[in-house]
Every structure is written in structure tokens, then in C-alpha cells.
Design a protein around this motif. Structure first.
Motif, PDB file in Angstrom:
ATOM      1  N   GLY B 994       0.440  -6.618  22.782  1.00 29.02           N
ATOM      2  CA  GLY B 994      -0.108  -7.652  23.334  1.00 29.02           C
ATOM      3  C   GLY B 994      -0.830  -8.001  24.470  1.00 29.02           C
ATOM      4  O   GLY B 994      -1.024  -8.853  25.141  1.00 29.02           O
ATOM      5  N   CYS B 995      -1.661  -6.799  24.972  1.00 28.93           N
ATOM      6  CA  CYS B 995      -2.201  -6.915  26.394  1.00 28.93           C
ATOM      7  C   CYS B 995      -3.560  -7.754  26.268  1.00 28.93           C
ATOM      8  O   CYS B 995      -3.951  -8.369  27.081  1.00 28.93           O
ATOM      9  CB  CYS B 995      -2.892  -5.340  26.843  1.00 28.93           C
ATOM     10  SG  CYS B 995      -3.606  -4.469  25.915  1.00 28.93           S
ATOM     11  N   GLY B 996      -4.089  -7.795  25.162  1.00 27.32           N
ATOM     12  CA  GLY B 996      -5.157  -8.550  24.785  1.00 27.32           C
ATOM     13  C   GLY B 996      -6.696  -7.901  25.155  1.00 27.32           C
ATOM     14  O   GLY B 996      -7.661  -8.693  25.171  1.00 27.32           O
ATOM     15  N   ALA B 999      -8.970  -8.098  22.380  1.00 28.69           N
ATOM     16  CA  ALA B 999      -9.685  -9.590  22.352  1.00 28.69           C
ATOM     17  C   ALA B 999     -10.858  -9.735  23.035  1.00 28.69           C
ATOM     18  O   ALA B 999     -11.830 -10.469  22.658  1.00 28.69           O
ATOM     19  CB  ALA B 999      -8.458 -10.488  22.254  1.00 28.69           C
ATOM     20  N   ALA B1000     -10.633  -9.400  24.219  1.00 23.23           N
ATOM     21  CA  ALA B1000     -11.843  -9.473  25.219  1.00 23.23           C
ATOM     22  C   ALA B1000     -12.937  -8.612  24.997  1.00 23.23           C
ATOM     23  O   ALA B1000     -13.990  -8.978  25.382  1.00 23.23           O
ATOM     24  CB  ALA B1000     -11.054  -9.257  26.721  1.00 23.23           C
ATOM     25  N   ILE B1009      -5.641 -13.123  20.274  1.00 21.53           N
ATOM     26  CA  ILE B1009      -4.000 -12.385  20.707  1.00 21.53           C
ATOM     27  C   ILE B1009      -3.291 -13.618  20.930  1.00 21.53           C
ATOM     28  O   ILE B1009      -3.593 -14.542  21.299  1.00 21.53           O
ATOM     29  CB  ILE B1009      -4.240 -11.708  22.167  1.00 21.53           C
ATOM     30  CG1 ILE B1009      -3.159 -10.907  22.490  1.00 21.53           C
ATOM     31  CG2 ILE B1009      -4.756 -12.575  23.066  1.00 21.53           C
ATOM     32  CD1 ILE B1009      -2.976  -9.625  22.068  1.00 21.53           C
ATOM     33  N   TYR B1012      -2.044 -16.244  23.487  1.00 25.66           N
ATOM     34  CA  TYR B1012      -3.179 -16.317  24.868  1.00 25.66           C
ATOM     35  C   TYR B1012      -4.571 -16.199  24.024  1.00 25.66           C
ATOM     36  O   TYR B1012      -5.385 -15.502  24.410  1.00 25.66           O
ATOM     37  CB  TYR B1012      -3.057 -14.957  25.791  1.00 25.66           C
ATOM     38  CG  TYR B1012      -1.534 -15.103  26.299  1.00 25.66           C
ATOM     39  CD1 TYR B1012      -1.379 -15.697  27.463  1.00 25.66           C
ATOM     40  CD2 TYR B1012      -0.473 -14.564  25.811  1.00 25.66           C
ATOM     41  CE1 TYR B1012      -0.289 -15.651  28.213  1.00 25.66           C
ATOM     42  CE2 TYR B1012       0.708 -14.492  26.566  1.00 25.66           C
ATOM     43  CZ  TYR B1012       0.982 -14.948  27.894  1.00 25.66           C
ATOM     44  OH  TYR B1012       1.859 -15.115  28.363  1.00 25.66           O
ATOM     45  N   ASP B1013      -4.390 -16.906  22.958  1.00 24.52           N
ATOM     46  CA  ASP B1013      -5.511 -16.708  22.029  1.00 24.52           C
ATOM     47  C   ASP B1013      -6.909 -17.755  22.530  1.00 24.52           C
ATOM     48  O   ASP B1013      -6.782 -18.368  23.866  1.00 24.52           O
ATOM     49  CB  ASP B1013      -5.538 -17.047  20.670  1.00 24.52           C
ATOM     50  CG  ASP B1013      -5.288 -18.731  20.174  1.00 24.52           C
ATOM     51  OD1 ASP B1013      -5.863 -19.287  21.137  1.00 24.52           O
ATOM     52  OD2 ASP B1013      -5.027 -18.958  19.252  1.00 24.52           O
ATOM     53  N   PHE B1014      -8.001 -17.444  21.927  1.00 24.37           N
ATOM     54  CA  PHE B1014      -9.350 -17.914  22.784  1.00 24.37           C
ATOM     55  C   PHE B1014      -9.079 -19.678  22.896  1.00 24.37           C
ATOM     56  O   PHE B1014      -9.442 -20.034  23.944  1.00 24.37           O
ATOM     57  CB  PHE B1014     -10.675 -17.646  21.820  1.00 24.37           C
ATOM     58  CG  PHE B1014     -11.942 -18.141  22.500  1.00 24.37           C
ATOM     59  CD1 PHE B1014     -12.373 -16.909  23.534  1.00 24.37           C
ATOM     60  CD2 PHE B1014     -12.391 -19.135  22.351  1.00 24.37           C
ATOM     61  CE1 PHE B1014     -13.759 -17.487  23.885  1.00 24.37           C
ATOM     62  CE2 PHE B1014     -13.610 -19.224  22.881  1.00 24.37           C
ATOM     63  CZ  PHE B1014     -14.064 -18.544  23.821  1.00 24.37           C
ATOM     64  N   ILE B1017      -6.723 -20.509  25.699  1.00 26.65           N
ATOM     65  CA  ILE B1017      -6.968 -20.310  27.044  1.00 26.65           C
ATOM     66  C   ILE B1017      -8.150 -21.249  27.305  1.00 26.65           C
ATOM     67  O   ILE B1017      -8.355 -21.996  28.609  1.00 26.65           O
ATOM     68  CB  ILE B1017      -7.287 -19.199  27.513  1.00 26.65           C
ATOM     69  CG1 ILE B1017      -6.221 -18.170  27.300  1.00 26.65           C
ATOM     70  CG2 ILE B1017      -7.902 -18.873  28.803  1.00 26.65           C
ATOM     71  CD1 ILE B1017      -5.953 -16.914  27.490  1.00 26.65           C
ATOM     72  N   THR B1018      -9.074 -21.671  26.532  1.00 24.94           N
ATOM     73  CA  THR B1018     -10.237 -22.582  26.745  1.00 24.94           C
ATOM     74  C   THR B1018      -9.441 -23.866  26.673  1.00 24.94           C
ATOM     75  O   THR B1018     -10.195 -24.426  27.569  1.00 24.94           O
ATOM     76  CB  THR B1018     -11.120 -22.480  25.170  1.00 24.94           C
ATOM     77  OG1 THR B1018     -11.547 -21.008  25.190  1.00 24.94           O
ATOM     78  CG2 THR B1018     -12.246 -23.287  25.515  1.00 24.94           C
ATOM     79  N   MET B1020      -6.984 -24.694  28.471  1.00 24.61           N
ATOM     80  CA  MET B1020      -6.523 -24.902  29.649  1.00 24.61           C
ATOM     81  C   MET B1020      -7.638 -25.073  30.517  1.00 24.61           C
ATOM     82  O   MET B1020      -7.416 -25.867  31.461  1.00 24.61           O
ATOM     83  CB  MET B1020      -5.578 -23.575  29.951  1.00 24.61           C
ATOM     84  CG  MET B1020      -4.179 -23.524  29.245  1.00 24.61           C
ATOM     85  SD  MET B1020      -3.447 -21.821  29.704  1.00 24.61           S
ATOM     86  CE  MET B1020      -2.592 -22.518  31.128  1.00 24.61           C
TER      87      MET B1020
END
Lengths: 145, 1028
Positions: B994-996, B999-1000, B1009, B1012-1014, B1017-1018, B1020
């Protein structure tokens, strides 16, 4: 749907700074700054991710677009990554991101930074935030893209 | 009757690792430490060699893991007093020392210490360089995060006045009436992991420790540490000025028959190189000087590290003998009187600060503990091992030893030991496994759909006055209530207290909440607690979010309540925005096939197989040769015990052959490996070329190493019969009796042949010095009149009993030192009988020496076994630059690969002796059997997920994943008339951490992920900047 932001015009410029912290080192460094009561300016907000390798360049662009004046990506020192090499990818990606920001968007490169903070560097975290905030204050508000 | 619980004494890294492994193997653990926190010496270190990893960064997560583990009973500030019963069924009495603070009520907020009248005393954690109050916590990251009162200092306890701490403590945790309390524990086995002390005060006065600017290395660690007494600024104690010239003195009291300890402490050369490097990193102006004896850098990448210190950082090394250190009273500088061993001249050296590498000794109280436990100590008061081949067994059954309390060793050796002990305890207490393990009550989960309107509950914590005083919590709560989807918001004094957990559950139930947020302190320590509470209320734990308004608001903006409150508002709003998008995540249950495959039938592989088999699991041992035993077959006598290698080997082979759980494949090789942890399918091709397909749970790599053949170096050629390698000498000694020595009168051994080079083989291979020295003794026994010369560079005799062993052999040979600049030149001067001339520059005598010799023995490094690349590829695990296997983490995961389910031990990881190989083998077995014992494992919900529609199969994600959790799979897809091969990325959630990073990296946004998905976080980011 996001509304267009009405930027409050304040006498003193209070920058809006976004800080990405990785769960294992830099977030712990921020915690230690707290536990140790190291004071720093209150202009930043932290978003915790598991690894600095998670920070998608799109997040940075998005934040700049929505009016962030400065963005700090923080992670474990090289070699310390909890996920072995995530921070190395973050660094590599950051290099390219900088190219884009500087060259294509015409944003001062000092506004977006990548820094390493370990779990025992509470003081360094506080100093970093202070220094970065001052730098952004000096640069003034970022004109929305 | 056996007891399924274990007492671990000492909660340093050894005790911590043992405890964690033991619970996973099915045992309840009582973890006792006499100090108020776990963490031990490692918590005091700034960084760790040879990677300069931040020590606390890697240790703290383990400390928290211990704290949160329901099967570890943490007994800090306790001492072991009595032992009764017998192995498997011990009764231990421990004394609980009064903290005068109720550890259940104390929330670690620190209000008490803030108000404690200013009587400050030296803080032991900072090696007395920092200060603390009479009510204190040993260090900020202490576990448990609970304060205690120093009864000798406290005004209330000594004079009956004050008591202000009790008045300010809103949790009412102060209890001046606490008394010592005896507690009885029933345990099946005991692990002793009491570590070391560094008592510089006992040193002879010539080392100058009584001067203010002479510090021990452990004190210097605190000085270097960012959270140390000087905030990470390198300052000297007398005037708190930055020292320019720093002298590091090695062997200050070690390897010293007269005033100190006779043994080598084994870690000082390395931590000194590390401390010097960090000093240079702190301040470019500083100059570091190391006054050394030998450089003992024999571990993985150690020698290269000491070279980097010199070449990249300009640290200067002198080979010296120190006569005395005195202070210049004017400047408080130190004058070091020394002899330069390279020139034979005497000098004075002025330094601003002196760091002493003082001896590491068994921790104080070892003698008393030995008496209580009725186990033996050796002559230096280290705990004595029952036999050489198993250093973790004490002299009493059921009591095990781990780490420095048994003998000098570094962190990875301690960690390997700890896992090995766990494995051995598991075998010993196999019949009562899981007897005392708490099974978690599974509460049926509320059915929450993605389409359900989010109903968010928020709890805001005052943390006594820690948050409440600097953040306007009632205003904050009022604001949070206005946020969309927030159904309920309350504030309370301590969100972590047990009544708050009850309240959270009520809120979830009463208000039909489907999300919950706690705004308090750090998720790093408290998230798991609240997640558990949510689960108890039936709420999926991934629907919980935590906001840190303490460390990020109240604590760091103490003089700006308005800004702190505004920041808290923003942070909670951001969290609410993310919370709306949270999804309940599933933790998959993964079945584990309870079998293990061991690759390599040497002593490492056999030891690992025996341990796993003794734990009751089916084990497959695969060996490429037609016999078991690997390199041990070629060895003659083992040092420092002087026993025949074949005796021990035969005994072990016997055990392996007779164990019903072990199936051996000789002359066999691995054909193919598919699958992942718990579910491998391995094909083994045997001597008859038949393929066996095996279902395997875990894999241990024990492929060993081999001796380097120094072709065409130092006259090592086919025609020169009397130029041989150390292993060839070993075989002669084993097989040929003594007649072959008839015509040989002078023998020369050359060490570091093609080792520790500038290019090529740059490493020190650890075992050659000892082996050569052993053979000197054997040769002299066979033919006492032999003249033997040893040409060496640095002697690596750092293990327990090695220094003494070497000292004894000094009488059997002359030891001559050479260096890399002047490699010995060898010429053949006579053909029959063979005679050779050796010419070299002796750095001790400062002159060229030349002599003739009849036999030359070349000590060459151990190199990795053949064809490891192929195996590494099949296993999908990495090799290091020297071709040995690369472990997941050099300090804390020395026996794991980054890929779950695969482990390593012995010379496959790094050249090592038999004792350490067996210790690692037991450790790898312990690590591997955790999965087998568990039968099934739960994967985390925080994993990557690929959207196949958007995936373009480019493979970038696969290339960045450090855990091999991503595969690009090809499949045929039909498009009307044509059939195309489509490449898509697939995540194995069993391996994903799950580091992600994937995804990045994905150029098409096809990987999410979880948690902590796109979008989350967007959301936030938007919430912060657009005040949504």
C-alpha cells in the motif's frame, strides 16, 4: 462542484501551504516537533500519505491551480524509506515535475520543494516549515493559474 | 503440563523482535523491562551503520506494534525476582515498581511535568547530558507513553509538600500511595535479552573520561541526535561550542588485559565510522580523527563504509597506541599522547572533543539475574551458551539467550538471534501453541453501500489542557457541526480513555453513523485503537479517519490560539471531505499451505529444516550436490572450540535423515517457482530428471558460498603445488596426516588475498582471519618446529572468545602487517623442492622484509555460490552488488526478503561462521514458520487496485513496485476479426503493502490506492484551498 474561490484580500499576506508527509518518517518528524513544542508558523496544512512515492504530480498541479502558494513534499531520507525505494521514485518524479512547473507554467521553482525529514528531526521539521513559510511570504501570493 | 506463554526479559530490539515473533508463532508474551520504556539502547542511537538509517525511524514502528499487540503484556518498570518450576512450566515472580502514576489513567499529556517545580536532574536517556523533571517520561517516543515520578526527587514523596502534579492532572492519574507489588507469572519458556551497558566511569584515568570534553560513544550518539540534549547540534559539553577537531579513540579499555576488558566489543569500529561521517555531515568545518588499532569491519558492506568515511568524508585514521589523554585547563581542549604505530614515533594531538569507544559489557545486574534464573555466566559475565553450535540456548533448558547479553554483536545479529529464539521456543512449546492467544471477537459488520449518504461523527479531544488550552475546542465543535454530512460532533477530555471508546460505539449506533473521525493526537500511535473501537461497533475500520490537532495545532502554535483554531478547522474539514469518499475495505483471508521449502542442504539449510520440522511442519530440503552438509564437508576442525567438523556434521545429518517431517532431494535443482506467500507451486527436478511439483507456504534460501580461487595471483598456478588456498590447507590437514609436512619447514599465510580491494572484491569476508589462525595452531601441533609467518592487514577477531583465541596463537607464528600500497611480491626460487621468496613492506617495522618460504597459504574471500542469478530471478528477489542475496532491511529485517514468504540465512546473505549461520538459520525458520503457524493471514485493506479499462499495460507500475506485487499479464482479446494480445497490470493484494508508488507512477491514472486514492486526496486539497 468546486466553486471559484473568492480570495480574501488580507492586509498581511498569509500564505496557504500544503505539506505532504509520509507516514513513517516526516509525519513522525512533525509529531516530534509537536511533542517537543517547537513552534512554527501556522500557515501550512499536512496531508498524510503512506509514502512520498504516493505523491502524484497531479496533486501538486491541482493544489497550485486551486491557490496554494507553496507545496512541500516530505519523505524519509534516501535509504530510509519504509517501502525500500518509494522516496527515490518521488525524487525522480519531482525532478520532472519541477521541469514542468518551471518551464511550462512559469511558476517560481522555490514554491514547490522536496525535503527529507527523519522521525527524530522534530527541530528540523519546525525549522523547515518556518524557513519555507518565510520564503513563500517573500515570494508573495501565487497568481492563480 | 506446559505453559503456552513466554517471559521475555529486556525490551531492547532483541526482546522486542522476540516478543513480536513469538506472538505470531502462537504464544502470549510477558515483556519485562526494568526501565520505564521499551526500546533499549537502539532508541538512544542517532543513526545505524552502514546505511546511516535513522535509528528511531526504524525502531519506533516496532515499539508501537508491541504496544498495540493484544498478546504482549507490557511490563516496563518491572524486575524479575524469583524463578520456580521446571522448563515448560516455570513460575516467575516479578516486582512491579511504583511509578506513582496510574498507567491506565495516564494519557501521557505531560501537564504534570510542565507544572512540576523546576528541580531538574540529569536525564539517563540522554546519558545524563540533558535534564528532566521529577515527574517525567524517559523520551518523547517512550512506550508506554506514561509518565512516572522519581521518588528520590519528588517533593511530595520526600518532604510531603507540593503535589502540584496531582492538582493539574485532569486524568487523575497521579497516585502517591502506590507500593511495590509482586506479580506471579506462569510461563513455559524464558528469553533473556538484557543487552549491554557502557560504563565509562570505570575506565582507567589515562583515558581522561573525567574531563568534561571527553565523552563516551553512547553520549556522543545523544549529542548527534536531532532530539538529543543539544537539538542535534554537535557541541562540546564544557562550553557548548562547536568542536572543530574531534578525536575518536578506539579500543579505549577493550582488548586490554590489564585495565579494561580483554575482548573486542565488535561494534565500535563501525559506529565510530558512522559517528565520524554524521559529524562531517553536521558541520563541514569539523575534522574527524580516528585513533585506531585494527579496523574491524567484517559485516555486510562494513569495510566499504569505513573506506567511504576516509575517502568521501575525509575522516583521518591513525594506527596508534594511546598512552594518555590530559586536559589543557585553559581551553578545556584535550591533549592526546600517542604512539604512531606506522612510524614508531611519539606525538601529542590536540582535540576539542574526544569520543571514547569504551568497552561494552553485559548490563549491570546480569550476575543477579543469572543467580535468580540459575543459569551460568562466562568469565566476562556474558550469559553462557549451552554449546557452541547454538548460542541462544542457555545452560538451563527452557531459558534462551538473545543478543548482546550472550556476547558482543550488532543489531542485525541480535534481530536474527531474536527470531531464532522465537523459532526454538515454538519448537519447545509446540504442544501448547495458541493456548493463551487472544482471539479477536469478530463483530458483524454494518452493511454500508457506496451509494449511502455519508453520516459522519466527529469526536474532538481536549487532551487535558494540551489541546484545549491552545485551540478553542467548543468553537471548533460548533464549526464542525456546520459541515455537510456531519451528523454528530462532540468534544471530550480524553478521547483515548476507555469511557470514550464506549461513547464512540454509542454514537455510531444511536446516530446510525457510517463514518467516524477523531480529532486528537497522532494516528501513528492511536489510529489502531480507534479503528478497533469502530470495528467493535460494526463499522468497517477503513471508514475511520484521524486528525492530528495536537502535534500540528496546539503544540506548535502555542501563542496564536486563533491561528491554531483556524488550522484545526481546516484540518477537520479536509478530513470530512476525505471521509465522505471513504469506502469500506475488505481484508482478504489468505490460506497458507503449512509447508516450507529450503534451498540448500548445508549446515544453514539443515538447521532451518530441523527447526521448522520440529514445529510440526512438513519441510522439503533441496540440495544440488549428492550429499548434505555443504562447505562443512571440507572443513577439518572448527574454532574456537577445536572440535572435528565431521562430528557435528554427521550428528546433524543424522537428525535430518531421521526427522519424519523432512523430505530430502539430493542432486536436485529448482525448476520453477510460481505463486506468492502461502501459495507457492515449486517444481523440483531430481537426479533422475523427474519433476516433483510441491505446494509450498514459505521458502528459505540457504545456498551458502564458496572460496575464491586466486588464479594467477601470488604464484597460485597449477604447477605450483605448494601455493594453496586456506581451504586446500584445511583439506590437507583433514585428510593427509602429517607426512606431507616432512619437507616443509617454513609456512607463510597471506590474508586478504584479493579482498578489501579498491576495485573488484572490495569487501572483507569475515571468516578468513579466524580460520587462518586456527590452522596455524593445528600446523604447530603437527610439527612444532615449523616456522609460520602471517601477513595480515587488519585482524578480524571480534566474536566472543576470538580475541583470546588469537592471543593464544600469537606464540605460534609471527604476525607481519602489510597494506594495500605494498602488496607482497612472491617469486619462485626453487622448483624441487618448491621454495618461494616473499618481499613486502612491513608497516609495523617500517621497512622492506624479504624471506624464503616452503609453503604459501592464501586466504581468499568467500564469494557467492554459482548460478544465484537464475535462482534470484525465479524467486524474484534481488542480489547485492557483490552477488550475495539482498535482505529486506540490513538492520531490522536481516533474514527477510522484501517479498513476503521468502527468507534467507547463512552465507547466502554474507560470509559467516557456523555459529552465526545456525543462529540465522533458526531465525529464518522462526520468521518462515510465523506464516505456517497462522494457517491463514489477513491482507491489509490499503492496497493498490487496477482499473483494467484505463490500464495500458505499459508496465511502469511493475517496475517501481518493491514487493513484486504487480504482474503484467498477457491475454488474447478478440476484436471482431482480429485477435490481439492485451497486456494488463494485476495487483496481488497478498503482497501489496500500500505504499502507492505505482499509483503515482501510472501515466494513465489506472491505479487507485485504497484509502489514499486520487479522489480522496484531491478532495482534501480542494477542501483546504476552496474551503469546501
Amino acid at each position: 462542484m468546486p466553486k471559484a474561490k473568492t480570495k480574501v484580500i488580507r492586509k498581511d499576506f498569509t500564505p496557504e501551504i500544503l505539506v505532504f508527509c509520509c507516514n513513517w518518517c516526516s509525519y513522525a518528524g512533525a509529531d516530534l516537533a509537536g511533542v517537543s513544542r517547537f513552534q512554527y508558523p501556522p500557515n501550512m496544512r499536512i496531508i498524510r500519505v503512506m509514502c512520498s512515492g504516493r505523491v502524484d504530480p497531479a496533486f501538486v498541479i491541482k493544489a497550485l491551480k486551486e491557490g496554494a502558494d507553496g507545496i512541500l513534499i516530505t519523505g524519509c531520507h534516501i535509504g530510509d524509506c519504509h517501502y525500500i525505494s518509494g522516496n527515490e521514485y518521488a525524487q525522480e518524479r519531482f525532478g520532472r515535475l519541477h521541469e514542468i512547473i518551471i518551464k511550462q507554467l512559469g511558476i517560481n521553482e522555490k514554491r514547490v520543494r522536496l525535503e527529507w525529514v527523519s522521525a527524530s528531526e522534530g527541530k528540523r521539521f519546525a525549522d523547515l516549515i518556518t524557513e519555507f513559510t518565510n520564503q513563500i511570504k517573500e515570494l508573495g501570493p501565487l497568481k492563480v493559474l | 503440563m506446559m505453559e503456552g506463554s513466554v517471559l521475555v526479559i529486556g525490551a531492547g530490539i532483541g526482546g522486542i523482535q522476540s516478543a513480536l515473533d513469538l506472538t505470531e508463532l502462537g504464544f502470549k508474551v510477558y515483556l519485562v523491562d526494568r526501565t520505564p520504556s521499551i526500546g533499549g539502547r537502539m532508541a538512544q542511537l542517532d543513526k545505524t551503520f552502514p546505511t546511516n538509517d535513522c535509528s528511531l525511524c526504524i525502531l519506533a514502528p516496532k515499539m508501537v506494534e508491541v504496544f498495540r499487540n493484544p498478546n504482549i503484556e507490557l511490563m516496563t518498570y518491572h524486575e524479575v525476582q524469583k524463578l520456580a518450576g521446571k522448563p515448560g512450566d516455570f513460575t516467575v515472580t516479578v516486582l512491579k515498581k511504583p511509578r506513582y502514576v496510574d498507567e491506565i489513567k495516564c494519557k501521557g499529556c505531560g501537564d504534570c511535568a510542565a507544572k512540576c517545580p523546576k528541580i531538574e536532574v540529569p536525564n539517563l536517556f540522554d546519558m545524563n547530558l540533558g535534564k528532566r523533571k521529577s515527574v517525567y517520561i524517559p523520551f518523547p517516543q517512550a512506550v508506554p507513553p506514561v509518565y512516572l515520578i522519581d521518588p528520590e526527587l519528588c517533593l511530595k514523596l520526600t518532604k510531603g509538600v507540593c503535589g502540584v502534579c496531582a492538582k493539574v492532572c485532569q486524568a487523575e492519574a497521579i497516585d502517591f500511595d502506590q507500593k511495590p507489588q509482586e506479580i506471579e507469572l506462569k510461563v513455559g519458556a524464558i528469553v533473556v535479552a538484557t543487552g549491554f551497558d557502557m560504563p565509562a566511569k570505570n575506565l582507567s584515568s589515562r583515558w581522561g573520561y573525567h574531563y568534561e570534553n571527553v565523552v563516551s560513544a553512547l553520549e556522543y550518539e545523544r549529542i548527534l541526535c536531532a532530539s538529543g540534549p543539544f537539538g542535534g547540534h554537535v557541541l562540546r559539553p564544557s562550553d557548548q561550542k562547536e568542536p572543530e577537531k574531534i578525536a575518536f579513540i578506539q579500543c579505549a579499555g577493550s582488548r586490554d588485559l590489564h585495565e579494561g576488558v580483554p575482548y573486542c566489543s565488535s561494534v565500535c569500529c563501525m559506529y565510530t565510522a558512522k559517528e565520524a561521517i554524521i559529524t562531517k555531515e553536521h558541520s563541514d568545518n569539523s575534522q574527524c580523527f580516528v585513533f585506531r588499532h585494527d579496523i574491524r569491519a567484517f559485516g555486510k558492506n562494513f569495510y566499504e563504509f569505513t573506506q567511504r568515511a576516509q575517502k568521501e568524508y575525509g575522516v583521518k585514521y591513525f594506527q596508534t597506541k594511546i598512552s594518555k589523554i590530559v586536559e589543557d585547563p585553559e581551553t578545556n581542549d584535550l591533549i592526546i599522547h600517542y604512539e604512531d604505530l606506522k612510524t614508531g614515533t611519539f606525538h601529542d594531538f590536540q582535540a576539542n572533543l574526544v569520543v571514547l569507544a569504551t568497552p561494552l559489557v553485559p548490563s549491570t545486574g546480569s550476575k543477579d539475574l543469572a543467580k535468580i534464573l540459575e543459569i551460568e555466566l562466562d568469565e566476562y559475565h556474558f550469559f553462557k551458551e549451552k554449546d557452541y553450535f547454538n548460542k541462544s540456548k542457555s545452560t538451563k533448558d527452557g531459558i534462551y539467550l538473545c543478543g548482546f547479553c550472550q556476547g558482543p554483536m550488532d543489531i542485525p545479529e541480535t534481530v536474527a538471534d531474536a527470531s531464532g529464539v522465537a523459532g526454538q521456543v515454538a519448537a519447545f512449546l509446540n504442544s501448547v501453541k495458541f493456548d493463551h492467544i487472544k482471539e479477536k471477537l469478530e463483530v458483524p459488520e454494518l452493511d454500508i453501500k457506496a451509494t449511502d449518504e455519508p453520516r459522519i461523527g466527529v469526536l474532538i479531544c481536549h487532551c487535558g489542557i494540551n489541546i484545549g488550552k491552545y485551540v478553542h475546542v467548543p468553537l471548533l465543535a460548533e464549526y464542525v457541526r456546520t459541515l455537510p454530512n456531519v451528523v454528530q460532533c462532540e468534544d471530550n477530555l480524553y478521547s483515548c480513555s476507555s469511557d470514550s471508546q464506549t461513547r464512540i460505539k454509542e454514537l455510531i449506533k444511536d446516530h446510525k453513523l457510517n463514518r467516524f473521525i477523531v480529532a486528537s493526537c497522532t494516528p501513528r500511535t492511536h489510529e489502531a485503537l480507534f479503528q478497533e473501537t469502530c470495528q467493535e461497533a460494526g463499522l468497517n475500520k477503513y471508514l475511520f479517519e484521524m486528525v492530528n490537532i495536537r502535534d500540528q495545532c496546539s503544540c506548535v502554535h502555542m501563542d496564536d490560539a486563533e491561528a491554531a483554531t483556524q488550522k484545526a478547522k481546516d484540518l477537520i474539514r479536509m478530513s470530512v471531505a476525505k471521509s465522505r469518499l471513504l469506502k469500506p475495505l475488505k481484508e482478504e483471508l489468505l490460506k497458507i499451505t503449512p509447508t516450507s521449502l529450503i534451498i540448500g542442504g548445508g549446515i544453514g539449510g539443515m538447521s532451518a529444516a530441523l527447526n521448522i520440522a520440529e514445529q510440526g511442519f512438513k519441510t522439503f530440503l533441496v540440495e544440488k550436490e549428492s550429499f548434505l552438509g555443504g562447505n562443512l564437508n571440507y572443513l577439518n576442525v572448527l574454532y574456537p572450540i577445536e572440535e572435528n567438523a565431521s562430528d557435528f556434521l554427521n550428528e546433524t545429518i543424522e537428525k535430518v535423515n531421521h526427522n519424519k517431517n523432512i523430505q530430502i532431494f539430493l542432486n536436485a535443482k529448482i525448476g520453477d517457482i510460481k505463486g506468492y506467500v502461502g501459495n507457492y507451486i515449486v517444481s523440483i527436478v531430481d537426479s533422475k530428471n523427474e519433476t516433483h511439483e510441491l505446494s509450498i507456504g514459505t521458502i528459505i534460501v540457504a545456498t551458502g558460498g564458496k572460496e575464491y580461487k586466486p588464479k594467477d595471483m601470488f604464484q597460485y598456478k597449477k604447477e605450483n603445488k605448494n601455493v594453496i588456498t586456506q581451504l586446500e590447507l584445511e583439506q590437507k590437514l583433514k585428510e593427509k596426516g602429517k607426512s606431507w609436512l616432512d619437507d616443509i619447514n617454513r609456512i607463510t599465510t597471506i590474508l586478504c588475498v584479493n579482498a578489501r580491494q579498491v576495485e573488484g572484491i572490495t569487501y572483507c569476508s569475515n571468516i578468513c582471519c579466524g580460520n587462518s589462525i586456527k590452522n596455524i595452531g593445528l600446523l604447530k601441533k603437527l610439527k612444532p618446529e615449523l616456522e609460520i609467518a602471517v601477513l595480515y592487514r587488519d585482524l578480524q577477531m571480534a566474536k566472543k572468545k576470538y580475541e583470546e583465541y588469537y592471543r593464544e596463537r600469537r606464540k605460534d607464528a609471527i604476525f607481519l602487517r602489510y597494506d594495500l600500497d605494498n602488496i607482497p611480491i612472491i617469486s619462485k626460487v626453487n622448483k624441487d623442492p618448491e621454495k618461494y621468496n616473499i618481499k613486502f613492506y612491513d608497516t609495523n617495522l617500517q621497512d622492506f622484509i624479504e624471506f624464503n618460504t616452503d609453503l604459501i597459504v592464501l586466504s581468499t574471500p568467500m564469494i557467492p555460490a554459482d548460478n544465484l542469478e537464475e535462482l534470484a530471478k525465479m524467486l524474484k528477489v534481488p542480489l547485492d552488488r557483490n552477488g550475495f542475496f539482498l535482505e529486506a532491511h540490513v538492520k531490522l529485517r536481516p533474514l527477510d526478503f522484501a517479498t513476503d514468504g521468502i527468507f534467507l540465512c547463512g552465507c547466502a546473505q554474507w560470509p559467516k561462521n557456523i555459529q552465526d549461520t545456525i543462529s540465522q538459520a533458526n531465525g529464518a525458520a522462526g520468521r518462515a514458520s510465523r506464516f505456517l503457524s497462522a494457517k491463514e493471514i489477513k491482507t491489509s485493506g490499503i492496497v493498490a487496485e487496477v482499473d483494467p479499462v484505463n490500464c495500458i499495460g505499459c508496465g511502469k507500475c511493475e517496475s517501481v513496485c518493491p514487493y513484486n506485487a504487480i504482474d503484467i499479464l498477457e491475454s488474447a482479446k478478440d476484436y471482431e476479426e482480429v485477435s490481439l494480445i492485451v497486456r494488463k497490470s494485476f495487483v496481488n493484494s497478498a503482497l501489496c503493502k500500500g505504499c502507492g508508488t505505482c499509483a503515482a507512477t501510472c501515466p494513465n491514472g489506472a491505479i487507485s490506492i485504497m484509502q489514499y486514492d486520487f479522489d480522496q486526496i484531491t478532495a482534501m486539497i480542494e477542501s483546504y484551498l476552496l474551503e469546501l
